[in-house]
Design an enzyme around this catalytic site. Sequence first.
Site, PDB file in Angstrom:
ATOM      1  N   VAL A 139       0.924  -1.291  -0.039  1.00  0.00           N
ATOM      2  CA  VAL A 139      -0.039   0.064  -0.018  1.00  0.00           C
ATOM      3  C   VAL A 139       0.906   1.113   0.145  1.00  0.00           C
ATOM      4  CG1 VAL A 139      -2.217  -0.928   1.095  1.00  0.00           C
ATOM      5  CG2 VAL A 139      -0.307  -0.167   2.521  1.00  0.00           C
ATOM      6  N   TYR A 140       2.159   1.301   0.295  1.00  0.00           N
ATOM      7  CA  TYR A 140       2.883   2.480   0.103  1.00  0.00           C
ATOM      8  C   TYR A 140       3.159   2.934  -1.036  1.00  0.00           C
ATOM      9  CZ  TYR A 140       4.667   0.836   4.742  1.00  0.00           C
ATOM     10  OH  TYR A 140       4.879   0.498   6.228  1.00  0.00           O
ATOM     11  N   SER A 141       2.483   3.983  -1.558  1.00  0.00           N
ATOM     12  CA  SER A 141       2.533   4.653  -2.711  1.00  0.00           C
ATOM     13  C   SER A 141       2.037   3.914  -3.846  1.00  0.00           C
ATOM     14  CB  SER A 141       3.877   5.136  -2.963  1.00  0.00           C
ATOM     15  OG  SER A 141       4.221   6.215  -2.322  1.00  0.00           O
ATOM     16  N   ASP A 142       0.925   3.099  -3.492  1.00  0.00           N
ATOM     17  CA  ASP A 142       0.213   1.998  -4.755  1.00  0.00           C
ATOM     18  C   ASP A 142       1.367   1.023  -5.068  1.00  0.00           C
ATOM     19  OD1 ASP A 142      -2.201   3.322  -4.040  1.00  0.00           O
ATOM     20  OD2 ASP A 142      -1.835   4.842  -5.607  1.00  0.00           O
ATOM     21  N   GLY A 143       2.170   0.605  -4.357  1.00  0.00           N
ATOM     22  CA  GLY A 143       3.120  -0.304  -4.933  1.00  0.00           C
ATOM     23  C   GLY A 143       4.388   0.494  -5.372  1.00  0.00           C
TER      24      GLY A 143
END
Length: 349
Positions: free
Chosen positions: A61-65
């Site tokens: 989930v960090y920066s959408d991958g």
Amino acid sequence: MEYRRLGASGLHVPALSFGTGTFGGRGPLFGAWGTTDAQEARRLVDICLDAGITMFDTADVYSDGASEEVLGAAIKGRRDQVIVSTKTGLPTGAGPGDAGTSRSRLLAACETALRRLGTDHIDLFQLHAFDAGTPVEETLSALDDLVRAGKVRYVGISNFSGWQAMKSLAAADRYGLPRYVAHQVYYSLVGRDYEWELMPLGRDQGLGAVVWSPLGWGRLTGKVRRGEPLPPTSRLHSTAAYGPPVDDEHLYTVVDALERTAAETGRTVPQIALNWLLHRPTVSSVVIGARDERQLRQNLGAVGWTLTPDQTARLDRASARPAPYPYFPYERQEGFARLNPPMYAATWA
């Protein structure tokens, strides 16, 4: 760098690990954390490895991958020198299969993480949150398949309550499935809730704490002080609602104690806060982050020294909070206390 066993496992991890929430910089939350690209990330990884920091933590989930992708590019060509930790389970989309820890979600999430990271295995694969809609046996069975396939080496959890963790560990023991060895938790001088239930559980069951947000969601950077406005550059302006709440007066009491200790030791406020955590029971690794080289090098100064007993006691007193039920009787009443050893009496060798 000091290396410690990760819980009751045989894996040794550095006392400090590096969190890559600043890698990628997509979205309102992670964009405020940092926008480190692959070139900058490689430089930060260089500094970490030179200092003995070999574990790097990320999540889908960090920066959408994008965090996983940037980390993968930064460690390319030196995968055998690092421990890669990632997490899954929180929603990554609006679809019914885009959240949770079902078998289908875990298998797909692992494959996606492997592709983004550019590797054939994940050293520590953690569930980012408890999924109440999926039987723990299904989750553990899927993780067992990933371990047997060589795609995952160790498994852990993050942000679980005590009963959720214990239910999972009991099921693992009952069916011979992989036991969690790590619990990635929020723990700081302004957030000591971990100590009431999760720390004793970790000590009893061999769960090593991997600490996230050790500076209290940016509150213990040395820039937040009593009687002064929040610095214009503080990410608390845009992200405070996402993080754990802290009472202002309690925060300032802790900061006052940190500043006094920093003046005595010649260390910075963040270094004092990190060092205090490094000497807490069950803590296997403290995850530090940095937007740039300067911040990283400052955080590296948290290791290699020890606070005096008086300084530790000062920080303990300033940060202490009343124990909630059912824990306060064990602190205040002799009959309860006789049945349980002190909470902090033991650590792993």
